[in-house]
Write a protein that holds these residues in place. Structure first.
Motif, PDB file in Angstrom:
ATOM      1  N   ARG A 171       1.016  -1.111  -0.175  1.00 20.89           N
ATOM      2  CA  ARG A 171       0.103   0.093  -0.101  1.00 20.89           C
ATOM      3  C   ARG A 171       1.035   1.219  -0.032  1.00 20.89           C
ATOM      4  O   ARG A 171       0.644   2.115  -0.816  1.00 20.89           O
ATOM      5  CB  ARG A 171      -1.007  -0.141   1.145  1.00 20.89           C
ATOM      6  CG  ARG A 171      -1.974   1.036   1.266  1.00 20.89           C
ATOM      7  CD  ARG A 171      -3.195   0.810   2.236  1.00 20.89           C
ATOM      8  NE  ARG A 171      -3.917  -0.382   1.772  1.00 20.89           N
ATOM      9  CZ  ARG A 171      -4.940  -0.462   0.779  1.00 20.89           C
ATOM     10  NH1 ARG A 171      -4.889   0.311   0.352  1.00 20.89           N
ATOM     11  NH2 ARG A 171      -5.258  -1.746   0.766  1.00 20.89           N
ATOM     12  N   ARG A 172       1.853   1.288   0.688  1.00 21.77           N
ATOM     13  CA  ARG A 172       2.827   2.634   0.644  1.00 21.77           C
ATOM     14  C   ARG A 172       3.445   2.499  -0.535  1.00 21.77           C
ATOM     15  O   ARG A 172       3.741   3.705  -1.028  1.00 21.77           O
ATOM     16  CB  ARG A 172       3.844   2.000   2.083  1.00 21.77           C
ATOM     17  CG  ARG A 172       4.891   3.318   1.909  1.00 21.77           C
ATOM     18  CD  ARG A 172       5.735   3.325   3.254  1.00 21.77           C
ATOM     19  NE  ARG A 172       6.683   4.393   3.227  1.00 21.77           N
ATOM     20  CZ  ARG A 172       7.823   4.513   2.576  1.00 21.77           C
ATOM     21  NH1 ARG A 172       8.175   3.404   2.027  1.00 21.77           N
ATOM     22  NH2 ARG A 172       8.599   5.506   2.647  1.00 21.77           N
ATOM     23  N   LEU A 173       3.951   1.536  -1.209  1.00 24.35           N
ATOM     24  CA  LEU A 173       4.496   1.516  -2.618  1.00 24.35           C
ATOM     25  C   LEU A 173       3.546   2.129  -3.658  1.00 24.35           C
ATOM     26  O   LEU A 173       3.765   2.831  -4.475  1.00 24.35           O
ATOM     27  CB  LEU A 173       4.834   0.038  -3.104  1.00 24.35           C
ATOM     28  CG  LEU A 173       5.541  -0.001  -4.394  1.00 24.35           C
ATOM     29  CD1 LEU A 173       6.654   0.716  -4.629  1.00 24.35           C
ATOM     30  CD2 LEU A 173       5.517  -1.399  -4.768  1.00 24.35           C
ATOM     31  N   VAL A 174       2.087   1.799  -3.461  1.00 26.06           N
ATOM     32  CA  VAL A 174       1.462   2.231  -4.662  1.00 26.06           C
ATOM     33  C   VAL A 174       1.009   3.930  -4.170  1.00 26.06           C
ATOM     34  O   VAL A 174       0.896   4.613  -5.070  1.00 26.06           O
ATOM     35  CB  VAL A 174      -0.107   1.603  -4.318  1.00 26.06           C
ATOM     36  CG1 VAL A 174      -1.070   2.193  -5.173  1.00 26.06           C
ATOM     37  CG2 VAL A 174       0.044   0.028  -4.752  1.00 26.06           C
ATOM     38  N   GLU A 175       0.913   4.133  -3.047  1.00 23.12           N
ATOM     39  CA  GLU A 175       0.731   5.459  -2.804  1.00 23.12           C
ATOM     40  C   GLU A 175       2.071   6.576  -3.070  1.00 23.12           C
ATOM     41  O   GLU A 175       1.716   7.663  -3.284  1.00 23.12           O
ATOM     42  CB  GLU A 175       0.572   5.721  -1.074  1.00 23.12           C
ATOM     43  CG  GLU A 175      -0.882   5.139  -0.888  1.00 23.12           C
ATOM     44  CD  GLU A 175      -1.170   5.015   0.760  1.00 23.12           C
ATOM     45  OE1 GLU A 175      -0.142   5.475   1.306  1.00 23.12           O
ATOM     46  OE2 GLU A 175      -2.222   4.605   1.304  1.00 23.12           O
ATOM     47  N   THR A 176       3.105   6.094  -2.977  1.00 18.32           N
ATOM     48  CA  THR A 176       4.343   6.847  -3.330  1.00 18.32           C
ATOM     49  C   THR A 176       4.953   6.503  -4.809  1.00 18.32           C
ATOM     50  O   THR A 176       6.197   6.794  -4.976  1.00 18.32           O
ATOM     51  CB  THR A 176       5.371   6.484  -2.241  1.00 18.32           C
ATOM     52  OG1 THR A 176       5.724   5.313  -2.173  1.00 18.32           O
ATOM     53  CG2 THR A 176       4.823   7.034  -0.770  1.00 18.32           C
ATOM     54  N   SER A 177       4.148   5.790  -5.442  1.00 20.67           N
ATOM     55  CA  SER A 177       4.913   5.594  -6.814  1.00 20.67           C
ATOM     56  C   SER A 177       4.710   6.494  -7.805  1.00 20.67           C
ATOM     57  O   SER A 177       5.491   6.505  -8.855  1.00 20.67           O
ATOM     58  CB  SER A 177       3.889   4.382  -7.307  1.00 20.67           C
ATOM     59  OG  SER A 177       2.682   5.072  -7.509  1.00 20.67           O
ATOM     60  N   GLY A 178       4.126   7.542  -7.205  1.00 18.53           N
ATOM     61  CA  GLY A 178       4.026   8.975  -8.454  1.00 18.53           C
ATOM     62  C   GLY A 178       3.095   8.589  -9.624  1.00 18.53           C
ATOM     63  O   GLY A 178       3.027   9.306 -10.507  1.00 18.53           O
ATOM     64  N   VAL A 179       2.266   7.575  -9.409  1.00 23.71           N
ATOM     65  CA  VAL A 179       1.281   7.193 -10.477  1.00 23.71           C
ATOM     66  C   VAL A 179      -0.070   7.066  -9.678  1.00 23.71           C
ATOM     67  O   VAL A 179      -0.308   6.542  -8.528  1.00 23.71           O
ATOM     68  CB  VAL A 179       1.315   5.780 -11.183  1.00 23.71           C
ATOM     69  CG1 VAL A 179       0.199   5.398 -12.205  1.00 23.71           C
ATOM     70  CG2 VAL A 179       2.904   5.841 -11.848  1.00 23.71           C
ATOM     71  N   GLU A 180      -1.043   7.682 -10.113  1.00 25.30           N
ATOM     72  CA  GLU A 180      -2.484   7.746  -9.825  1.00 25.30           C
ATOM     73  C   GLU A 180      -2.937   6.163  -9.806  1.00 25.30           C
ATOM     74  O   GLU A 180      -3.337   5.554 -11.228  1.00 25.30           O
ATOM     75  CB  GLU A 180      -3.606   8.400 -10.355  1.00 25.30           C
ATOM     76  CG  GLU A 180      -4.997   8.431  -9.788  1.00 25.30           C
ATOM     77  CD  GLU A 180      -5.991   9.352 -10.362  1.00 25.30           C
ATOM     78  OE1 GLU A 180      -7.010   9.291 -10.212  1.00 25.30           O
ATOM     79  OE2 GLU A 180      -5.291  10.136 -11.400  1.00 25.30           O
ATOM     80  N   ALA A 181      -2.869   5.353  -8.575  1.00 26.11           N
ATOM     81  CA  ALA A 181      -3.135   3.818  -8.751  1.00 26.11           C
ATOM     82  C   ALA A 181      -3.982   3.629  -7.383  1.00 26.11           C
ATOM     83  O   ALA A 181      -4.055   4.306  -6.529  1.00 26.11           O
ATOM     84  CB  ALA A 181      -1.707   3.275  -8.892  1.00 26.11           C
TER      85      ALA A 181
END
Length: 404
Positions: free
Chosen positions: A287-297
């Protein structure tokens, strides 16, 4: 015995060089030998042959006997032929039999019999030669000079002589077996050294491959995120100094990604696929990876927390690589990360929409998907990638349930 017949020594070929049958190759470790063996090897073969021929002549001529032509010729042939016993052991032994029949000669036939046992591997020939030596030595000659009682004692002599003939045969076989064992130990030690070297090379290759994956998965992920954010700052900043600083950061990030691509390529060239050594990311970090990925995911679905660590790490790296590629090659796209489990398998599917603005000229190493496929192979998993009908991109990882 000669120097090459000493325990642990190999047979010497013509010219004085050790051959492959019993010698030691230059790259093979030398077998351990005792001090007496090393001293014996320093004795020249010609000296050993001369001493043996002299001893055979003393054995033949010291006891008084009739100096007939037959006795002299047979004795000279038996003693002189000992010089050739290493090259023609069977012929030399047969040449010593007339002297054993006419006279009480022991040294020449025993030495020839020992050499034959040391050089031959045909036990039937050795047994026949020992029997022949005992029979020839026990037969009274001439037969007319002996009474029937004395001829009866010849049978008893035959038994004792047969036992005496067994001694050089067994000793020669022992020397041969020890020489073979010494050679096999040297070859085994060489094979072990080679195996240890291959194992060390394989370990280095695995570490290099893992390092390449980690550099691409972790470092390139962070640096590409810096490049994207700096590019956005360069566009949004109002002050010229801020735009210049953001442009410098973006240029340095692009150069770093390019250098990283070359480093990963070099590491993969000398490495190979290997097992994971230090697993770190887990499903809880997704979840942290998705939130900080720089992509609206968006992250949907879930997987049980008891899934094995290698599988959790593979899922994490798959999501990370898919989001990194979407950020680099599909600016403005939205992504969906779906965790799923069905029909004895589990995994993750990452789908991104088509880009909404032109992409940045960031270098691509083509190593990310290769690393994912290597990780999937370690788990017997399936990794499928490709474009979607809408123009986006889809990455799907499917892992067998047994790795859960």
């Amino acid at each position: 015995m000669t120097d090459e017949e000493a325990p642990g020594a190999g047979p010497r070929q013509p010219g004085g060089e050790s051959g492959p049958a019993g010698g030691h190759r230059p790259d093979a470790p030398a077998p351990r030998t005792g001090p007496w063996t090393r001293r014996w090897r320093r004795v020249p073969p010609a000296g050993v042959d001369a001493a043996l021929v002299l001893l055979a002549f003393v054995d033949a001529y010291v006891p008084p006997f009739d100096l007939t032509a037959g006795n002299i010729l047979s004795t000279a042939a038996a003693c002189g032929a000992l010089v050739l016993r290493r090259r023609f052991p069977l012929v030399v032994f047969l040449a010593s039999l007339p002297a054993a029949l006419l006279l009480d000669v022991v040294v020449a036939p025993i030495a020839a019999l020992f050499t034959l046992a040391d050089r031959s591997r045909d036990r039937r020939v050795m047994a026949a030669c020992a029997f022949l030596f005992a029979a020839v030595s026990a037969v009274p000659w001439p037969l007319s000079a002996y009474t029937p009682d004395e001829q009866t004692w010849a049978l008893v002599d035959f038994v004792y002589l047969l036992a005496s003939a067994a001694a050089p045969v067994l000793l020669g076989q022992l020397v041969q077996a020890r020489r073979d064992l010494s050679r096999q130990l040297a070859e085994t030690e060489q094979a072990r050294e080679h195996e240890r070297a291959l194992h060390a090379q394989a370990a280095v290759a695995r570490e290099r491959a893992q390092l390449a994956r980690e550099m691409h998965d972790v470092v390139s992920h962070q640096v590409s995120l810096i490049a994207v954010r700096s590019a956005a700052l360069q566009v949004a900043a109002h002050e010229a100094e801020a735009r210049e600083a953001a442009g410098t950061i973006r240029a340095l990030s692009v150069d770093t990604l390019d250098e990283l691509r070359h480093m990963v390529t070099l590491l993969r060239a000398s490495g190979g696929s290997g097992s994971e050594l230090t697993p770190q990311p887990r499903l809880a970090d997704l979840r942290r990876l998705v939130e900080t990925s720089g992509v609206e995911a968006e992250l949907t679905g879930c997987l049980p927390p008891e899934i094995g660590t290698p599988a959790q790490r593979t899922v994490y790296r798959t999501v990370q690589e898919a989001l990194t590629n979407a950020r680099k090659h599909a600016p403005g796209a939205r992504a969906t990360v779906e965790l799923w489990r069905a029909e004895g398998r589990f995994g993750v599917t990452v789908v991104n929409t088509p880009p909404t603005r032109p992409g940045l000229p960031l270098p691509g190493s083509q190593q990310g998907l290769l690393g994912l496929r290597e990780r999937a192979e370690l788990l017997d998993a399936e990794l499928t990638t490709g474009p979607t009908p809408e123009g986006g991109f889809r990455v799907r990882l499917s892992i067998p349930e047994r790795h859960g």
